[in-house]
Motif scaffolding. Structure first.
Motif, PDB file in Angstrom:
ATOM      1  N   ARG A  28      28.213  27.964  63.425  1.00 15.12           N
ATOM      2  CA  ARG A  28      26.569  27.442  63.404  1.00 15.12           C
ATOM      3  C   ARG A  28      26.484  26.295  62.859  1.00 15.12           C
ATOM      4  NH1 ARG A  28      23.788  33.143  62.233  1.00 15.12           N
ATOM      5  NH2 ARG A  28      24.528  34.357  64.050  1.00 15.12           N
ATOM      6  N   PRO A  29      25.641  25.287  63.439  1.00  9.85           N
ATOM      7  CA  PRO A  29      25.388  24.035  62.723  1.00  9.85           C
ATOM      8  C   PRO A  29      24.476  24.282  61.380  1.00  9.85           C
ATOM      9  CG  PRO A  29      23.921  24.281  64.814  1.00  9.85           C
ATOM     10  CD  PRO A  29      24.915  25.691  64.422  1.00  9.85           C
ATOM     11  N   TYR A  30      24.509  23.458  60.413  1.00  9.47           N
ATOM     12  CA  TYR A  30      23.630  23.263  59.274  1.00  9.47           C
ATOM     13  C   TYR A  30      22.677  22.285  60.023  1.00  9.47           C
ATOM     14  CZ  TYR A  30      26.833  24.645  55.615  1.00  9.47           C
ATOM     15  OH  TYR A  30      27.749  25.524  54.621  1.00  9.47           O
ATOM     16  N   VAL A  31      21.398  22.612  59.752  1.00 10.77           N
ATOM     17  CA  VAL A  31      20.182  22.106  60.152  1.00 10.77           C
ATOM     18  C   VAL A  31      19.444  21.667  59.085  1.00 10.77           C
ATOM     19  CG1 VAL A  31      18.196  21.898  61.676  1.00 10.77           C
ATOM     20  CG2 VAL A  31      20.519  23.088  62.555  1.00 10.77           C
ATOM     21  N   ALA A  61      29.856  33.024  46.488  1.00  9.46           N
ATOM     22  CA  ALA A  61      31.220  33.579  46.108  1.00  9.46           C
ATOM     23  C   ALA A  61      31.352  33.096  44.696  1.00  9.46           C
ATOM     24  CB  ALA A  61      32.199  33.110  46.918  1.00  9.46           C
ATOM     25  N   ASP A  62      31.586  34.113  43.729  1.00 12.78           N
ATOM     26  CA  ASP A  62      31.827  33.650  42.387  1.00 12.78           C
ATOM     27  C   ASP A  62      30.654  32.876  41.848  1.00 12.78           C
ATOM     28  OD1 ASP A  62      34.420  35.137  42.544  1.00 12.78           O
ATOM     29  OD2 ASP A  62      35.393  33.184  43.298  1.00 12.78           O
ATOM     30  N   GLY A  63      29.587  33.432  41.985  1.00 15.60           N
ATOM     31  CA  GLY A  63      28.434  32.678  41.606  1.00 15.60           C
ATOM     32  C   GLY A  63      27.946  31.531  41.958  1.00 15.60           C
ATOM     33  N   ASP A  64      28.882  30.777  42.772  1.00 15.13           N
ATOM     34  CA  ASP A  64      28.546  29.409  43.294  1.00 15.13           C
ATOM     35  C   ASP A  64      28.460  29.676  45.026  1.00 15.13           C
ATOM     36  OD1 ASP A  64      28.144  26.848  43.287  1.00 15.13           O
ATOM     37  OD2 ASP A  64      30.430  26.498  43.430  1.00 15.13           O
ATOM     38  N   SER A  65      27.416  28.953  45.291  1.00 17.01           N
ATOM     39  CA  SER A  65      27.118  28.761  46.909  1.00 17.01           C
ATOM     40  C   SER A  65      28.325  27.798  47.459  1.00 17.01           C
ATOM     41  CB  SER A  65      25.834  28.199  47.098  1.00 17.01           C
ATOM     42  OG  SER A  65      25.493  28.308  48.624  1.00 17.01           O
ATOM     43  N   LYS A  66      29.011  28.272  48.077  1.00 15.84           N
ATOM     44  CA  LYS A  66      30.026  27.358  48.771  1.00 15.84           C
ATOM     45  C   LYS A  66      29.738  26.564  49.590  1.00 15.84           C
ATOM     46  CE  LYS A  66      31.991  30.381  52.356  1.00 15.84           C
ATOM     47  NZ  LYS A  66      33.173  30.985  52.825  1.00 15.84           N
ATOM     48  N   GLY A  67      28.469  27.013  50.471  1.00 17.34           N
ATOM     49  CA  GLY A  67      28.016  26.037  51.505  1.00 17.34           C
ATOM     50  C   GLY A  67      27.228  24.698  51.053  1.00 17.34           C
ATOM     51  N   THR A  68      26.996  24.653  49.884  1.00 12.78           N
ATOM     52  CA  THR A  68      26.272  23.604  49.321  1.00 12.78           C
ATOM     53  C   THR A  68      26.813  22.159  49.425  1.00 12.78           C
ATOM     54  OG1 THR A  68      26.476  23.915  47.157  1.00 12.78           O
ATOM     55  CG2 THR A  68      24.567  24.767  48.045  1.00 12.78           C
ATOM     56  N   LYS A  69      28.291  22.358  49.426  1.00 11.24           N
ATOM     57  CA  LYS A  69      29.266  20.975  49.446  1.00 11.24           C
ATOM     58  C   LYS A  69      29.219  20.415  50.769  1.00 11.24           C
ATOM     59  CE  LYS A  69      33.762  23.124  50.027  1.00 11.24           C
ATOM     60  NZ  LYS A  69      34.809  23.477  49.304  1.00 11.24           N
ATOM     61  N   TRP A  70      28.814  21.192  51.743  1.00 19.54           N
ATOM     62  CA  TRP A  70      28.882  20.542  52.875  1.00 19.54           C
ATOM     63  C   TRP A  70      27.427  20.246  53.632  1.00 19.54           C
ATOM     64  CZ3 TRP A  70      33.389  19.911  53.828  1.00 19.54           C
ATOM     65  CH2 TRP A  70      34.534  20.627  53.479  1.00 19.54           C
ATOM     66  N   LEU A  71      26.548  20.196  52.491  1.00 17.13           N
ATOM     67  CA  LEU A  71      25.244  19.781  53.000  1.00 17.13           C
ATOM     68  C   LEU A  71      25.183  18.334  53.295  1.00 17.13           C
ATOM     69  CD1 LEU A  71      22.733  21.623  50.779  1.00 17.13           C
ATOM     70  CD2 LEU A  71      22.805  21.873  53.317  1.00 17.13           C
ATOM     71  N   ALA A 110      24.672  19.337  61.801  1.00 18.05           N
ATOM     72  CA  ALA A 110      25.955  18.962  61.686  1.00 18.05           C
ATOM     73  C   ALA A 110      26.683  20.335  61.866  1.00 18.05           C
ATOM     74  CB  ALA A 110      26.129  18.287  60.392  1.00 18.05           C
ATOM     75  N   ARG A 111      27.836  20.294  62.485  1.00 14.79           N
ATOM     76  CA  ARG A 111      28.654  21.384  62.609  1.00 14.79           C
ATOM     77  C   ARG A 111      30.029  21.260  62.193  1.00 14.79           C
ATOM     78  NH1 ARG A 111      31.078  23.269  67.060  1.00 14.79           N
ATOM     79  NH2 ARG A 111      30.460  21.612  68.476  1.00 14.79           N
ATOM     80  N   GLU A 112      30.456  22.192  61.612  1.00 15.38           N
ATOM     81  CA  GLU A 112      31.820  22.225  61.136  1.00 15.38           C
ATOM     82  C   GLU A 112      32.870  22.101  62.570  1.00 15.38           C
ATOM     83  OE1 GLU A 112      35.258  24.861  58.873  1.00 15.38           O
ATOM     84  OE2 GLU A 112      33.312  25.459  58.774  1.00 15.38           O
ATOM     85  N   VAL A 113      33.744  21.318  62.598  1.00 15.44           N
ATOM     86  CA  VAL A 113      34.814  21.185  63.700  1.00 15.44           C
ATOM     87  C   VAL A 113      33.744  20.635  64.942  1.00 15.44           C
ATOM     88  CG1 VAL A 113      36.619  22.325  65.321  1.00 15.44           C
ATOM     89  CG2 VAL A 113      36.392  23.129  62.917  1.00 15.44           C
ATOM     90  N   GLY A 114      32.860  20.073  64.731  1.00 16.94           N
ATOM     91  CA  GLY A 114      31.938  19.637  65.757  1.00 16.94           C
ATOM     92  C   GLY A 114      31.398  18.396  65.362  1.00 16.94           C
TER      93      GLY A 114
END
Length: 178
Positions: A39-42, A71-81, A138-142
């Motif tokens: 799924r894309p980040y939008v 995960a472990d108190g840190d949002s792993k998705g923010t690094k891909w913003l 933006a989409r991972e592997v996309g």
């Protein structure tokens, strides 16, 4: 003593809140036929038509959809913003995610709709002028795609505008309500 009927009507009219202008947005996320689909980040935001203009309250981020799993108190998705480069440069790097009422999980394919009222939630009371609704995906592997839909604010009458994506986004529609 009873008040005259016209005084009651006038008092009620003055006490009623003025209706604020509104902005409805629909964003189509296409289902892509690819081997590895994510799924894309939008990011959806409003900026002046002249992106260099200094207009109070802009750029105004209306929505950001990303991987909000913790995960472990840190949002792993923010690094891909940062992959939403245009939004990131204009507004994203100045935000501490998550933002209440703005950020949320990625959305599935299909048409996603949002409604905003001026001066309420993430849509500020914009001064009169020309603006653009910006949508970046933006989409991972996309890929990555940015669409811009120009509009004038405040709307004098109901109006619609749209842009058509070609890869990561489908149709983006803006409906203005006076």
């Amino acid at each position: 003593m009873k008040k005259p009927l016209c005084a009651l009507a006038l008092g009620s009219a003055l006490a009623a809140p003025a209706l604020a202008a509104g902005l409805d947005v629909s964003v189509e996320i296409p289902r892509l036929n690819v081997a590895e689909y994510h799924r894309p980040y939008v990011a959806i935001w409003v900026e002046p038509a002249d992106a260099k203009a200094d207009v109070p309250g802009t750029p105004a981020t209306l929505a950001v959809w990303y991987d909000v799993r913790v995960a472990d108190g840190d949002s792993k998705g923010t690094k891909w913003l940062k992959d939403m480069r245009q939004w990131w440069r204009r507004a994203g790097r100045n935000l501490d995610m998550p933002v209440d009422g703005v950020s949320g999980a990625t959305r599935p394919s299909g048409v996603q709709t949002l409604s905003f009222t001026a001066g309420s939630g993430p849509l500020p009371n914009l001064p009169a002028g020309s603006y653009k609704l910006m949508v970046e995906a933006a989409r991972e592997v996309g890929g990555r795609e940015v669409l811009s839909v120009p509009f004038d604010w405040p709307p004098k009458a109901a109006a619609q505008a749209q842009a058509q994506g070609s890869s990561e986004l489908g149709a983006v529609r803006v409906t203005l309500k006076p």
